[in-house]
Design a protein around this motif. Structure first.
Motif, PDB file in Angstrom:
ATOM      1  N   ASN A   1      -9.955  -6.335  -6.530  1.00  0.00           N
ATOM      2  CA  ASN A   1     -10.069  -4.877  -6.460  1.00  0.00           C
ATOM      3  C   ASN A   1      -9.053  -4.294  -5.477  1.00  0.00           C
ATOM      4  O   ASN A   1      -8.438  -3.253  -5.731  1.00  0.00           O
ATOM      5  CB  ASN A   1     -11.478  -4.466  -6.025  1.00  0.00           C
ATOM      6  CG  ASN A   1     -12.504  -4.760  -7.097  1.00  0.00           C
ATOM      7  OD1 ASN A   1     -12.182  -4.849  -8.279  1.00  0.00           O
ATOM      8  ND2 ASN A   1     -13.763  -4.915  -6.681  1.00  0.00           N
ATOM      9  N   LEU A   2      -8.889  -4.982  -4.344  1.00  0.00           N
ATOM     10  CA  LEU A   2      -7.927  -4.514  -3.349  1.00  0.00           C
ATOM     11  C   LEU A   2      -6.520  -4.495  -3.913  1.00  0.00           C
ATOM     12  O   LEU A   2      -5.766  -3.541  -3.697  1.00  0.00           O
ATOM     13  CB  LEU A   2      -7.983  -5.412  -2.102  1.00  0.00           C
ATOM     14  CG  LEU A   2      -9.213  -5.270  -1.203  1.00  0.00           C
ATOM     15  CD1 LEU A   2      -9.193  -6.349  -0.132  1.00  0.00           C
ATOM     16  CD2 LEU A   2      -9.262  -3.894  -0.571  1.00  0.00           C
ATOM     17  N   ASP A   3      -6.161  -5.547  -4.634  1.00  0.00           N
ATOM     18  CA  ASP A   3      -4.817  -5.631  -5.201  1.00  0.00           C
ATOM     19  C   ASP A   3      -4.561  -4.514  -6.198  1.00  0.00           C
ATOM     20  O   ASP A   3      -3.512  -3.855  -6.167  1.00  0.00           O
ATOM     21  CB  ASP A   3      -4.611  -6.988  -5.892  1.00  0.00           C
ATOM     22  CG  ASP A   3      -4.542  -8.145  -4.912  1.00  0.00           C
ATOM     23  OD1 ASP A   3      -4.306  -7.862  -3.713  1.00  0.00           O
ATOM     24  OD2 ASP A   3      -4.732  -9.297  -5.315  1.00  0.00           O
ATOM     25  N   VAL A   4      -5.535  -4.284  -7.075  1.00  0.00           N
ATOM     26  CA  VAL A   4      -5.350  -3.285  -8.138  1.00  0.00           C
ATOM     27  C   VAL A   4      -5.195  -1.885  -7.553  1.00  0.00           C
ATOM     28  O   VAL A   4      -4.247  -1.160  -7.864  1.00  0.00           O
ATOM     29  CB  VAL A   4      -6.549  -3.331  -9.113  1.00  0.00           C
ATOM     30  CG1 VAL A   4      -6.473  -2.149 -10.095  1.00  0.00           C
ATOM     31  CG2 VAL A   4      -6.557  -4.637  -9.879  1.00  0.00           C
ATOM     32  N   ILE A   5      -6.126  -1.507  -6.712  1.00  0.00           N
ATOM     33  CA  ILE A   5      -6.117  -0.127  -6.215  1.00  0.00           C
ATOM     34  C   ILE A   5      -4.984   0.112  -5.220  1.00  0.00           C
ATOM     35  O   ILE A   5      -4.361   1.175  -5.202  1.00  0.00           O
ATOM     36  CB  ILE A   5      -7.492   0.240  -5.599  1.00  0.00           C
ATOM     37  CG1 ILE A   5      -7.581   1.758  -5.387  1.00  0.00           C
ATOM     38  CG2 ILE A   5      -7.717  -0.467  -4.290  1.00  0.00           C
ATOM     39  CD1 ILE A   5      -7.675   2.526  -6.666  1.00  0.00           C
ATOM     40  N   SER A   6      -4.669  -0.911  -4.381  1.00  0.00           N
ATOM     41  CA  SER A   6      -3.593  -0.723  -3.404  1.00  0.00           C
ATOM     42  C   SER A   6      -2.239  -0.627  -4.093  1.00  0.00           C
ATOM     43  O   SER A   6      -1.370   0.161  -3.672  1.00  0.00           O
ATOM     44  CB  SER A   6      -3.588  -1.862  -2.381  1.00  0.00           C
ATOM     45  OG  SER A   6      -3.320  -3.105  -3.009  1.00  0.00           O
ATOM     46  N   GLU A   7      -2.045  -1.398  -5.159  1.00  0.00           N
ATOM     47  CA  GLU A   7      -0.782  -1.332  -5.893  1.00  0.00           C
ATOM     48  C   GLU A   7      -0.606   0.038  -6.536  1.00  0.00           C
ATOM     49  O   GLU A   7       0.477   0.628  -6.487  1.00  0.00           O
ATOM     50  CB  GLU A   7      -0.732  -2.420  -6.968  1.00  0.00           C
ATOM     51  CG  GLU A   7       0.601  -2.442  -7.728  1.00  0.00           C
ATOM     52  CD  GLU A   7       0.653  -3.540  -8.771  1.00  0.00           C
ATOM     53  OE1 GLU A   7       1.687  -3.638  -9.466  1.00  0.00           O
ATOM     54  OE2 GLU A   7      -0.326  -4.300  -8.909  1.00  0.00           O
ATOM     55  N   ALA A   8      -1.679   0.540  -7.134  1.00  0.00           N
ATOM     56  CA  ALA A   8      -1.606   1.853  -7.790  1.00  0.00           C
ATOM     57  C   ALA A   8      -1.277   2.944  -6.782  1.00  0.00           C
ATOM     58  O   ALA A   8      -0.435   3.820  -7.047  1.00  0.00           O
ATOM     59  CB  ALA A   8      -2.934   2.149  -8.484  1.00  0.00           C
ATOM     60  N   LEU A   9      -1.904   2.896  -5.625  1.00  0.00           N
ATOM     61  CA  LEU A   9      -1.661   3.925  -4.612  1.00  0.00           C
ATOM     62  C   LEU A   9      -0.273   3.802  -3.995  1.00  0.00           C
ATOM     63  O   LEU A   9       0.393   4.805  -3.732  1.00  0.00           O
ATOM     64  CB  LEU A   9      -2.737   3.844  -3.521  1.00  0.00           C
ATOM     65  CG  LEU A   9      -4.154   4.228  -3.960  1.00  0.00           C
ATOM     66  CD1 LEU A   9      -5.170   3.900  -2.862  1.00  0.00           C
ATOM     67  CD2 LEU A   9      -4.224   5.710  -4.315  1.00  0.00           C
ATOM     68  N   SER A  10       0.161   2.557  -3.761  1.00  0.00           N
ATOM     69  CA  SER A  10       1.498   2.341  -3.203  1.00  0.00           C
ATOM     70  C   SER A  10       2.569   2.847  -4.153  1.00  0.00           C
ATOM     71  O   SER A  10       3.545   3.488  -3.731  1.00  0.00           O
ATOM     72  CB  SER A  10       1.721   0.856  -2.902  1.00  0.00           C
ATOM     73  OG  SER A  10       0.835   0.410  -1.903  1.00  0.00           O
ATOM     74  N   ASN A  11       2.403   2.551  -5.448  1.00  0.00           N
ATOM     75  CA  ASN A  11       3.371   3.022  -6.443  1.00  0.00           C
ATOM     76  C   ASN A  11       3.410   4.545  -6.517  1.00  0.00           C
ATOM     77  O   ASN A  11       4.433   5.127  -6.896  1.00  0.00           O
ATOM     78  CB  ASN A  11       3.048   2.440  -7.822  1.00  0.00           C
ATOM     79  CG  ASN A  11       3.311   0.941  -7.900  1.00  0.00           C
ATOM     80  OD1 ASN A  11       4.096   0.406  -7.113  1.00  0.00           O
ATOM     81  ND2 ASN A  11       2.649   0.259  -8.825  1.00  0.00           N
TER      82      ASN A  11
END
Length: 427
Positions: A20-30
């Motif tokens: 979950n951390l990977d998915v949401i953090s990647e989306a926000l970083s992008n």
């Protein structure tokens, strides 16, 4: 797919599941956001203390303290209570949503995540956060402006009322004083003429009648000859004193022009001391309050004299109040030994660009907490009906904002207080 938000901000993601951390953090970083990560409620609370984020995405189901408890602690802390919290959970039932919102959360997103929905909600709440912060700043700024305007109005009203009162008293004193001052010398001349006539009568009349002789002895004519001129001379001294007071009143209440003019600081201080003379005199409970003047060689200072005199009278009145408070419970003899005193010192700064005026008393003093607040709007240590909390705030505004000077205070509890003013000599 990514969304360009146009907003930047730090978002803390709190979740114990790495996926979950990977998915949401990647989306926000992008999307252009700065991202921080915490894998438990405990770590999230520690991170928030060190570096407050602009938004928190908080998982509900976590080991240790869950998301609800974490949110509750965040909202209970004055440092973190304003940070918006969005819950992330697979628990989509109404009861859990209501519970989260009641704890202070601003929104809810459900798992599995819909990236577009998450980014849209994040953008909305960051915008709301930014607008709220801007509104708070504007409210604080407007409040400060209103307070400053209020102080200016009060200052003008107090100065106008005080100036009018003092000028009126001076005017009323002037007429009778002028009458007395102008007639005492003629009265002395008449007395001299009458005594000359009496001398002539005594020389021409070898023998007075018994009745006249008895009357001369009854009124003690020789004593009257000696004492009457002295009596009139003392009246002359009294009239001169009243005349000096009248001049001091006019000096104190002088109307300010629309620009600073050259003024003698010492004249203003002396006139202020004269105004407060009745409070400095000895009474049944204490000896006289000594005013020790250590005047230096000051040039004329370009200032609004009436306003500067208002500062002086406020500081001197406060010094007298502090001495009176320090006297409470002490005997007359003890006060006489320790001396109630106010030391007024003036000097030119080393660069000769500023006039330095200090007013120091050996009164009750003030604590560090009080010292830091003493110039605050509406702050007062005096009892109800005795202080408005405007005097020193107005004094600071006159010195700092109106004249570009400084006013500082140093104090030791039980030893006394010293106010130091610096005024540019050239306005």
């Amino acid at each position: 797919m990514t969304m360009t938000t146009g907003l930047t901000g730090l978002i803390l993601i709190v979740d114990d599941t790495p996926t979950n951390l990977d998915v949401i953090s990647e989306a926000l970083s992008n999307a252009g956001y700065k991202v921080a990560i915490a894998t438990s409620g405990e770590r999230a609370l520690q991170q928030v203390e060190r570096r407050p984020p602009d938004l928190i995405l908080l998982d509900v189901m976590m080991p240790g303290i869950d998301g609800f408890e974490t949110c509750q602690r965040l909202k209970a802390n004055s440092k973190t209570c304003d940070i918006p919290v969005m819950f992330m959970t697979a628990l989509a039932d109404v009861d859990n949503k209501v519970k989260g919102l009641n704890l202070g959360a601003v929104d809810y997103v459900t798992k599995p995540f819909q990236e577009q929905e998450v980014l849209a909600r994040v953008k909305t709440h960051l915008q709301l956060r930014l607008l709220t912060q801007n509104l708070e700043q504007q409210v604080a700024q407007k409040t400060a402006e209103l307070q400053a305007a209020h102080i200016q109005v009060i200052q003008r009203e107090k100065l106008s009322a005080l100036g009018n009162l003092v000028a009126g008293v001076a005017h009323e004193i002037n007429n009778p004083v002028g009458f007395l001052y102008g007639n005492i010398q003629p009265a002395l001349d008449y007395i001299k003429d009458l005594f000359g006539l009496l001398d002539l009568v005594q020389q021409e009349s070898a023998n007075f009648s018994v009745a006249i002789q008895e009357q001369i002895e009854a009124i003690d004519l020789d004593y009257i000859r000696e004492d009457l001129p002295k009596l009139v001379a003392s009246m002359q001294e009294g009239v001169n004193r009243i005349k000096d007071i009248s001049i001091s009143l006019r000096t104190f209440s002088r109307a300010d022009s629309d620009r600073p003019v050259g003024c003698n600081i010492h004249d203003g201080m002396d006139s202020t001391i004269m105004i407060l003379k009745h409070r400095l005199k000895a009474n049944d409970t204490r000896p006289e309050i000594l005013v020790i003047k250590e005047y230096g060689d000051l040039p004329e200072v370009e200032c609004y004299a009436g306003q500067i005199n208002q500062v002086f009278i406020n500081l001197l009145a406060n010094a007298i109040d502090a001495l009176e408070e320090a006297n409470a419970g002490r005997s007359y003899a003890e006060i006489k030994i320790n001396h109630n005193q106010i030391i007024i010192k003036t000097e030119l700064s080393a660069d000769r660009q500023k006039a330095i005026i200090s007013i120091k008393d050996n009164g009750i003093g003030m604590s560090e907490t009080v010292r830091q607040k003493v110039f605050d709007h509406l702050f007062t240590t005096k009892g109800v009906g005795k202080g408005t909390g405007l005097g020193l705030a107005i004094a600071r505004q006159i010195v700092v904002e109106k004249h570009g000077g400084t006013i500082e205070v140093n104090s030791v509890v039980g030893e006394g207080t010293e106010f130091t003013i610096s005024l540019p000599t050239n306005g």
